[in-house]
Design a protein around this motif. Sequence first.
Motif, PDB file in Angstrom:
ATOM      1  N   THR A 132      27.963  27.998 -18.396  1.00  0.00           N
ATOM      2  CA  THR A 132      27.696  26.618 -18.767  1.00  0.00           C
ATOM      3  C   THR A 132      26.621  26.513 -19.841  1.00  0.00           C
ATOM      4  N   GLU A 134      24.430  23.290 -21.668  1.00  0.00           N
ATOM      5  CA  GLU A 134      24.135  21.869 -21.583  1.00  0.00           C
ATOM      6  C   GLU A 134      23.405  21.421 -22.846  1.00  0.00           C
ATOM      7  N   ASP A 136      21.354  18.097 -24.261  1.00  0.00           N
ATOM      8  CA  ASP A 136      20.776  16.780 -24.056  1.00  0.00           C
ATOM      9  C   ASP A 136      20.880  15.987 -25.346  1.00  0.00           C
ATOM     10  N   GLY A 141      22.034  10.961 -22.406  1.00  0.00           N
ATOM     11  CA  GLY A 141      23.021  11.690 -21.631  1.00  0.00           C
ATOM     12  C   GLY A 141      22.976  13.185 -21.888  1.00  0.00           C
ATOM     13  N   THR A 142      23.763  13.913 -21.108  1.00  0.00           N
ATOM     14  CA  THR A 142      23.877  15.366 -21.253  1.00  0.00           C
ATOM     15  C   THR A 142      25.344  15.739 -21.335  1.00  0.00           C
ATOM     16  N   VAL A 144      28.027  18.675 -21.033  1.00  0.00           N
ATOM     17  CA  VAL A 144      28.132  19.958 -20.342  1.00  0.00           C
ATOM     18  C   VAL A 144      29.382  20.684 -20.839  1.00  0.00           C
ATOM     19  N   ALA A 199      32.204  18.189 -18.762  1.00  0.00           N
ATOM     20  CA  ALA A 199      31.545  17.155 -17.965  1.00  0.00           C
ATOM     21  C   ALA A 199      30.470  16.490 -18.816  1.00  0.00           C
ATOM     22  N   SER A 200      30.009  15.361 -18.326  1.00  0.00           N
ATOM     23  CA  SER A 200      28.868  14.708 -18.966  1.00  0.00           C
ATOM     24  C   SER A 200      28.079  13.959 -17.901  1.00  0.00           C
ATOM     25  N   ARG A 201      26.809  13.816 -18.160  1.00  0.00           N
ATOM     26  CA  ARG A 201      25.937  13.072 -17.245  1.00  0.00           C
ATOM     27  C   ARG A 201      25.251  11.957 -18.034  1.00  0.00           C
ATOM     28  N   ALA A 202      25.212  10.781 -17.469  1.00  0.00           N
ATOM     29  CA  ALA A 202      24.551   9.662 -18.126  1.00  0.00           C
ATOM     30  C   ALA A 202      23.034   9.795 -17.964  1.00  0.00           C
TER      31      ALA A 202
END
Length: 203
Positions: A132, A134, A136, A141-142, A144, A199-202
């Motif tokens: 993985t 990542e 930023d 958000g991030t 992935v 994937a992504s993260r807010a």
Amino acid sequence: MAIASVTAVALCSGAWLLRSGAETHAPPQPSAAQGASPGAGDQGHAAPALRHSPPERIRIPSIRVNAPLMGLGLTPQGSLDVPPPEQKNLAGWYEAGTTPGERGTAIVAGHVDNAEGPAVFYDLGALRKGGTIEVDRRDGGTAVFTIDSVEVYDARSFPDEKVYGAATRPELRVITCGGGYSRTTGYQGNVVVFAHLTASRAG
């Protein structure tokens, strides 16, 4: 994306190895097992593309990378510029191209070493498929990414289209020096990590 094949030449002097005579401490290189299988780039889950947002930091937990990103342009010769070599924990991204997470091919580059020793992407060649990365982003958000393959190319046969060509999904290339090492010319090629957004993260 008009980047010349001499993209990472300035990353590759091997000043530390040259000064210390430390060829036995050369950075890890990817094995054939980490290369792409035929058609591998078209397989696997891909997350929906994200909106444009410049990247601010790259993290690769498996090789302990946690580095800020600066914007990079092109040199007059058409190759990708590079981060200042004295800042060993700094990587850069091609800011005239795709931002990581957007649809297309985003480019990140960093030094393998500098005159003082290993730099941000020294262990890049040790990465494995399925790992993985990542990134930023400025929007909080991030993004992935999952690694599809880790390749090493001789500078004389660097595959421009494969590395820099357009993609229909969000993809990432992470580039540093690699291949053989010569005391007269430095590293002879480049390690390239191919990855896609999963994937992504807010924020």
